[in-house]
Design a protein around this motif. Sequence first.
Motif: not given
Length: 197
Positions: A72, A96-97, A99-101, A181, A184
Amino acid sequence: MGRTFTNEARRAQIMRAAIDTIAEVGYAKASFARITEKAGLSGPRMISYHFADKDELIHEILMHVLTAGAVFINERVEAEDTATGKVRAYLEANLQFLREHPDDMAALTEIGPHLRTATGRSYTSVSAQEVSVQSLEKLLAQGQASGEFRDFDLRSMAVLIRGAVDGAARRLRDEADFDFDAYTAEVVTTFTLAVAR
């Protein structure tokens, strides 16, 4: 005997159930019985058929999550033409990784203290970071060589960047109202300014 598509699908199902179970109840309480229930399997022997023991299952989870994360992140970093773009992509993709996992990250956090090297020594957060730190050092060195980045200590900067990512993982898990957000945006701004000539 090679693995079939069905076997691979079952292994993936078991790993997903194990990740979710470890994230939910912790490593110590993630028994084969609980994983079996989470996976909707008929019994723990289904897990034993696909994995020799809990150590093998944990190792496969580790490799699965780390490989997925690396793919990713690397795809996004390699798509950039400039060193600054690569640093920005590295940070954004890592965050992002995370946050998504969230369950994957929680499971890795739980698994970490139980991992052993080939010589039987415990992994530490330093040893777990080392591959990423070395990769960052190379990326930063390219930016310095091209004249895009200022002169700074490569290892120190790589450790700082990695620390900012790992710090976010802990906050994401433990602080319900953490503004991811904003974090980041600040991390990206901070480090693109920090490395700039």
